[in-house]
Enzyme design. Structure first.
Site, PDB file in Angstrom:
ATOM      1  N   GLY A 124     -13.070 -15.667   5.598  1.00  8.38           N
ATOM      2  CA  GLY A 124     -12.949 -16.548   4.439  1.00  8.38           C
ATOM      3  C   GLY A 124     -13.158 -15.829   3.118  1.00  8.38           C
TER       4      GLY A 124
ATOM      5  N   GLU B 141      -9.843 -14.394   2.372  1.00 10.57           N
ATOM      6  CA  GLU B 141      -8.973 -15.536   2.045  1.00 10.57           C
ATOM      7  C   GLU B 141      -9.297 -16.098   0.664  1.00 10.57           C
ATOM      8  OE1 GLU B 141     -10.189 -17.015   5.970  1.00 10.57           O
ATOM      9  OE2 GLU B 141      -8.121 -17.686   6.200  1.00 10.57           O
TER      10      GLU B 141
ATOM     11  N   GLU C 275     -11.719 -13.020  12.368  1.00 14.93           N
ATOM     12  CA  GLU C 275     -11.950 -14.266  13.115  1.00 14.93           C
ATOM     13  C   GLU C 275     -11.625 -14.132  14.594  1.00 14.93           C
ATOM     14  OE1 GLU C 275     -10.345 -14.045  10.202  1.00 14.93           O
ATOM     15  OE2 GLU C 275     -11.038 -15.617   8.858  1.00 14.93           O
TER      16      GLU C 275
ATOM     17  N   ALA D 294     -16.539 -17.320   6.142  1.00 17.43           N
ATOM     18  CA  ALA D 294     -17.117 -18.643   6.264  1.00 17.43           C
ATOM     19  C   ALA D 294     -18.467 -18.507   6.955  1.00 17.43           C
ATOM     20  CB  ALA D 294     -16.187 -19.536   7.070  1.00 17.43           C
TER      21      ALA D 294
HETATM   22  N1  CAA Z   1     -21.753 -16.289   8.366  1.00 20.78           N
HETATM   23  C1  CAA Z   1     -23.093 -16.469   8.434  1.00 20.78           C
HETATM   24  N2  CAA Z   1     -23.973 -15.484   8.249  1.00 20.78           N
HETATM   25  C2  CAA Z   1     -23.499 -14.258   7.973  1.00 20.78           C
HETATM   26  C3  CAA Z   1     -22.125 -14.005   7.896  1.00 20.78           C
HETATM   27  C4  CAA Z   1     -21.229 -15.085   8.095  1.00 20.78           C
HETATM   28  N3  CAA Z   1     -19.907 -14.935   8.001  1.00 20.78           N
HETATM   29  N4  CAA Z   1     -21.948 -12.679   7.636  1.00 20.78           N
HETATM   30  C5  CAA Z   1     -23.165 -12.136   7.545  1.00 20.78           C
HETATM   31  N5  CAA Z   1     -24.122 -13.093   7.742  1.00 20.78           N
HETATM   32  C6  CAA Z   1     -25.578 -12.925   7.743  1.00 20.78           C
HETATM   33  C7  CAA Z   1     -26.043 -12.216   8.992  1.00 20.78           C
HETATM   34  O1  CAA Z   1     -26.163 -13.136  10.049  1.00 20.78           O
HETATM   35  C8  CAA Z   1     -27.367 -11.681   8.549  1.00 20.78           C
HETATM   36  O2  CAA Z   1     -28.297 -12.730   8.566  1.00 20.78           O
HETATM   37  P1  CAA Z   1     -29.808 -12.464   9.133  1.00 20.78           P
HETATM   38  O3  CAA Z   1     -30.396 -11.524   8.129  1.00 20.78           O
HETATM   39  O4  CAA Z   1     -30.427 -13.820   9.117  1.00 20.78           O
HETATM   40  O5  CAA Z   1     -29.638 -11.850  10.478  1.00 20.78           O
HETATM   41  C9  CAA Z   1     -27.122 -11.308   7.086  1.00 20.78           C
HETATM   42  O6  CAA Z   1     -25.972 -12.065   6.684  1.00 20.78           O
HETATM   43  C10 CAA Z   1     -26.792  -9.853   6.884  1.00 20.78           C
HETATM   44  O7  CAA Z   1     -25.725  -9.500   7.745  1.00 20.78           O
HETATM   45  P2  CAA Z   1     -25.792  -8.280   8.784  1.00 20.78           P
HETATM   46  O8  CAA Z   1     -27.201  -8.041   9.197  1.00 20.78           O
HETATM   47  O9  CAA Z   1     -24.788  -8.541   9.864  1.00 20.78           O
HETATM   48  O10 CAA Z   1     -25.302  -7.090   7.840  1.00 20.78           O
HETATM   49  P3  CAA Z   1     -24.606  -5.726   8.291  1.00 20.78           P
HETATM   50  O11 CAA Z   1     -24.582  -4.870   7.089  1.00 20.78           O
HETATM   51  O12 CAA Z   1     -25.202  -5.214   9.547  1.00 20.78           O
HETATM   52  O13 CAA Z   1     -23.081  -6.143   8.673  1.00 20.78           O
HETATM   53  C11 CAA Z   1     -20.995  -7.295   8.356  1.00 20.78           C
HETATM   54  C12 CAA Z   1     -22.206  -6.620   7.692  1.00 20.78           C
HETATM   55  C13 CAA Z   1     -20.150  -6.256   9.117  1.00 20.78           C
HETATM   56  C14 CAA Z   1     -20.163  -7.904   7.223  1.00 20.78           C
HETATM   57  C15 CAA Z   1     -21.483  -8.382   9.332  1.00 20.78           C
HETATM   58  O14 CAA Z   1     -22.414  -9.213   8.654  1.00 20.78           O
HETATM   59  C16 CAA Z   1     -20.394  -9.266   9.875  1.00 20.78           C
HETATM   60  O15 CAA Z   1     -19.645  -8.857  10.748  1.00 20.78           O
HETATM   61  N6  CAA Z   1     -20.303 -10.532   9.385  1.00 20.78           N
HETATM   62  C17 CAA Z   1     -19.390 -11.521   9.888  1.00 20.78           C
HETATM   63  C18 CAA Z   1     -17.971 -11.227   9.461  1.00 20.78           C
HETATM   64  C19 CAA Z   1     -17.050 -12.281  10.021  1.00 20.78           C
HETATM   65  O16 CAA Z   1     -16.866 -12.429  11.213  1.00 20.78           O
HETATM   66  N7  CAA Z   1     -16.410 -13.069   9.120  1.00 20.78           N
HETATM   67  C20 CAA Z   1     -15.489 -14.119   9.497  1.00 20.78           C
HETATM   68  C21 CAA Z   1     -16.227 -15.438   9.537  1.00 20.78           C
HETATM   69  S1  CAA Z   1     -15.245 -16.757  10.221  1.00 20.78           S
HETATM   70  C22 CAA Z   1     -14.249 -17.216   8.944  1.00 20.78           C
HETATM   71  O17 CAA Z   1     -14.317 -16.710   7.855  1.00 20.78           O
HETATM   72  C23 CAA Z   1     -13.268 -18.331   9.248  1.00 20.78           C
HETATM   73  C24 CAA Z   1     -12.204 -18.502   8.216  1.00 20.78           C
HETATM   74  O18 CAA Z   1     -11.064 -18.115   8.365  1.00 20.78           O
HETATM   75  C25 CAA Z   1     -12.469 -19.214   6.959  1.00 20.78           C
END
Ligand code: CAA
Length: 261
Positions: free
Chosen positions: A112, A115, A135, A69
């Site tokens: 998400g 999911e 999460e 998400a």
């Molecule tokens: N939401 C918003 N933005 C996101 C995102 C997310 N879930 N995942 C990645 N992005 C964005 C980053 O902020 C970044 O944006 P900027 O260029 O503006 O900084 C861009 O995408 C590229 O990401 P990274 O620079 O972090 O890329 P990376 O290769 O270094 O890392 C990753 C990849 C390990 C997937 C890392 O992006 C990450 O950990 N993302 C979040 C994963 C996460 O926590 N997901 C769960 C979300 S909560 C949820 O999903 C609730 C639910 O149950 C529905």
């Protein structure tokens, strides 16, 4: 969120009875914001209602199916806001789409994103795919069905491990654990998913819809109720022309020509 705001959140195409939805926020690793949710679910519902569409493929980019998400969109929300909006509830409509939906997963399928893949019926994954429910690292828990569907897919041992530690599973582990239907080389993911969809699209549309409903019932009912439901809907298929055609074609040693009725 990062990038993609000026572009459509998804790209769609339709060919030979197969609808393709491609998540299109590559710079944000296909983070699932509300606009994306509505676009995906609206498209899937419209295709479900169209008798010409017989299967749907949902995919992302090479780097990410979806990294979850959209954290930036949610971060400042209050409890009354997410409660009033019933945040994420609309995603559940994807599970109610009656034609088969195939997830083509490359790269990250996190939160998400994992999911969303589990809301689909068949999951084709590339060898480099990574699955997780991170999460807990954000101080929350899965909110699009992950605590339920991951547990049903892989069992308590791995689901607890994933949801409590937030660790990722590689594609091989996910396939062994029962999350992945087919594990293929990364560059074959979309073609394999489309091939699966086309093979389903060549069958009887009512039979594939009822088959999906019957397997789905295994998650909602007791064994006895599920077996009785299966037998009743099995009987109902004898009301279709496709059943007569399918069985006649077998006897005549030819390919069946299903017409979806
Ligand atoms: N939401 C918003 N933005 C996101 C995102 C997310 N879930 N995942 C990645 N992005 C964005 C980053 O902020 C970044 O944006 P900027 O260029 O503006 O900084 C861009 O995408 C590229 O990401 P990274 O620079 O972090 O890329 P990376 O290769 O270094 O890392 C990753 C990849 C390990 C997937 C890392 O992006 C990450 O950990 N993302 C979040 C994963 C996460 O926590 N997901 C769960 C979300 S909560 C949820 O999903 C609730 C639910 O149950 C529905």
């Amino acid at each position: 969120g990062a990038g993609g705001e000026s572009e459509a959140p998804i790209l769609t195409s339709l060919e030979d009875g197969v609808g393709l939805i491609r998540l299109n926020r590559p710079k944000a690793l296909n983070a699932l914001n509300q606009e994306t949710m509505h676009a995906v679910v609206d498209t899937a519902e419209a295709w479900d209602a169209d008798p010409e569409v017989r299967a749907i493929v949902l995919t992302g980019s090479a780097k990410a199916f979806a990294a979850g998400a959209d954290i930036k969109e949610m971060a400042a929300k209050s409890y009354p806001e997410v409660y009033a909006a019933d945040w994420f509830a609309r995603w559940e409509r994807l599970a109610e789409v009656r034609i088969p939906v195939i997830a083509a997963v490359s790269g990250y399928a996190l939160g998400g994103g994992c999911e969303l893949a589990m809301l689909c019926d068949i999951l084709v994954a590339g060898e480099g795919a990574r699955f997780g429910q991170p999460e807990i690292n954000l101080g929350v828990i899965p909110g699009m069905g992950g605590s339920q569907r991951l547990t049903r897919a892989v069992g308590k041992a791995k689901a607890m491990d994933m949801v409590l530690t937030g660790r990722m599973m590689d594609a091989q582990e996910a396939e062994r654990a029962g999350l992945v239907s087919r594990l293929v080389p990364d560059d074959a993911v979309l073609d394999t998913a489309l091939e699966v969809a086309r093979s389903i699209a060549a069958k009887s549309r009512p039979a594939t819809m009822i088959a999906k409903e019957a397997v789905g019932a295994a998650f909602e009912t007791t064994l006895g109720q599920g077996v009785r439901f299966e037998r009743r809907v099995f009987h109902s298929l004898f009301a279709t022309e496709d059943q007569k055609e399918g069985m006649a074609a077998f006897a005549e040693k030819r390919e069946p020509r299903f017409r979806g009725r």
